[in-house]
Design an enzyme around this catalytic site. Sequence first.
Site, short mmCIF file in Angstrom:
data_model
loop_
_atom_site.label_atom_id
_atom_site.label_comp_id
_atom_site.label_asym_id
_atom_site.label_seq_id
_atom_site.Cartn_x
_atom_site.Cartn_y
_atom_site.Cartn_z
CB VAL A 1 -1.08 -0.13 1.17
CG1 VAL A 1 -1.67 1.13 1.22
CG2 VAL A 1 -1.82 -1.19 1.18
CE1 TYR A 2 6.35 5.32 2.39
CE2 TYR A 2 7.58 3.34 1.36
CZ TYR A 2 7.53 4.44 1.75
OH TYR A 2 8.47 5.46 1.81
CG LEU A 3 6.50 0.04 -2.25
CD1 LEU A 3 7.08 -1.31 -2.64
CD2 LEU A 3 7.53 1.30 -2.35
CE LYS B 1 6.89 8.38 -0.61
NZ LYS B 1 7.12 9.82 0.32
#
Length: 218
Positions: free
Chosen positions: A128-130, A133
């Site tokens: 989810v973070y990637l 970003k």
Amino acid sequence: MRIVIAGGHGQIALRLERLLAARGDEVAGIIRKAEQADDLREAGAEPILLDLESAPVEEVAAQLQGADAAVFAAGAGPGSGSARKDTVDKDAAVLFADASVRAGVRRFLVVSSMGANPRHEGDEIFDVYLRAKGAADEYVRGLDALDWTILRPGMLTNDAGTGQVRLEAHTGRGPIPRDDVAAVLAELLDTPATTGLTLEVISGSAPVSVAVKSVAGN
């Protein structure tokens, strides 16, 4: 220069604030908690108390008035859930970019992540973070009113900086001290010829200034 840093209490941001203040720049850091203010003052930066998860764009733009550059170095951080990856790592980056456009701040740096991709697959929090970003990076790239540079560090460490890096469009994975990431950011701020570049950085053999000049085409 006057430089405003989002995520002003982050580990890279505090290092960058010290570097910029030491060389005579005027630095301000946006923080969410009042108790973080003394750490910024100690680093030579002016603390700005503002929550990028809830502030309207006009309020953020007001804090950017008169700045020569803006740096997005905020992040939800380890231990945060997937919802905050979207509200901080994506939405706050979009807000900060929009506010910079509104305030007329052209030079805009993003501290991103190696592997960031809005179409990255997977259901883990890091996936989810990637995606978050990557979506933020994609949005910034679409803003013609910004002279943007996106920096994607490898695995961050707290080792002492060496001042030696590898800075390219694609470096492959590797570690890099946060000290050296901050040094690269400071150099990028002085190198507008890096506008429009998305760069990866890991430890390497080139002095920071040489590495930045090289990617700038000098």
